[in-house]
Design an enzyme around this catalytic site. Structure first.
Site: not given
Length: 255
Positions: A14-15, A66, A93, A146, A160, A164
């Site tokens: 995720g870059a 991914v 990430n 997070s 979510y 995390k």
């Protein structure tokens, strides 16, 4: 002690922008060869690669979903082929809130999407790089969790937050599993980080300003703030640190 990553091969998922881009650039600045993973934003990935090349670094952009194990395995093979060596550093990430939705309205499809992009991706990208790290005699895995993992997240973000929290707990278990192989696994838990698509999409400006006022340092974080912690975790400065979570939130949440 200096942070010198010369000769290391890094993969950042995720870059194509935000935190992932900031991390990829800083890894390259310290000498690492960086694989820039992306899914939909080819332009963003190319911009990340260009930024790395502009500072004299080496990088390649590799598209892969991914949440798809076959694509993950192919991505890792592409990275190893591109740089001629296994991956030393993995930064998981990639992640997404996907959509704010109350549990009373939650669908199985949305639940799976959220869990897959945050938790499944972390598990199976890690699995794919572990054999190469074992051959190298060690490695570093940094997982992005997070502040939501601690406080349950904002409105409509409980799944979510749970995903995390799963990443955070998984990082501890994986750290125990891989310690004997010299592979250190840690997590980073960002708070309110500006300059990302996440808040541009999901946080109204009024909520943003209110949140900043509640942060002791009175500012939102930056991708570079997160990147600094990543550099520490992948360097020899953290050689005796594994299974830990670093909170990067300007004092918004203290443990």
């Amino acid at each position: 002690m200096n942070i010198d990553l010369t000769g290391k091969v890094a993969l950042v998922t995720g870059a194509s922008g935000g935190i992932g881009r900031g991390v990829a650039i800083e890894l390259a600045r310290q000498g690492a060869k960086v694989a820039v993973n992306y899914l939909s934003s080819v332009q963003g990935a190319e911009e990340t690669v260009a930024a790395i090349q502009a500072i004299g670094g080496e990088a390649v952009a590799i598209r892969a979903d991914v949440t798809d194990v076959a694509q993950i395995n192919d991505m890792v093979a592409q990275v190893e082929k591109a740089f001629g060596a296994p991956i030393d550093i993995l930064v998981n990430n990639a992640g997404h809130l996907v959509q704010r939705l109350a549990n009373a309205e939650m669908t199985e499809e949305l639940y799976n999407k959220i869990m897959d992009v945050n938790m499944k991706s972390t598990v199976f990208v890690s699995k794919a790089v572990i054999p190469g790290m074992k051959k190298l005699g060690g490695g570093r895995i940094v997982n992005l969790t997070s502040i939501a993992a601690h406080n349950g997240g904002g409105p409509g973000a409980s799944i979510y937050a749970a995903s995390k929290a799963a990443v955070l707990s998984y990082s501890k278990g994986l750290a125990k599993e891989l310690a004997g192989d010299g592979i250190l696994v840690n997590a980073i838990s960002p708070g309110f980080i500006g300059g990302t698509a996440f808040h541009a999409t999901f946080t109204p400006d009024a909520a943003r300003q209110a949140t900043i006022q509640g942060i002791p340092l009175k500012r939102e974080g930056t991708p570079e703030d997160v990147a600094g912690a990543v550099l520490y975790l992948v360097s020899e400065l953290s050689a005796y640190l594994t299974g830990e979570t670093i909170e990067i939130n300007g004092g918004m949440f203290m443990r």
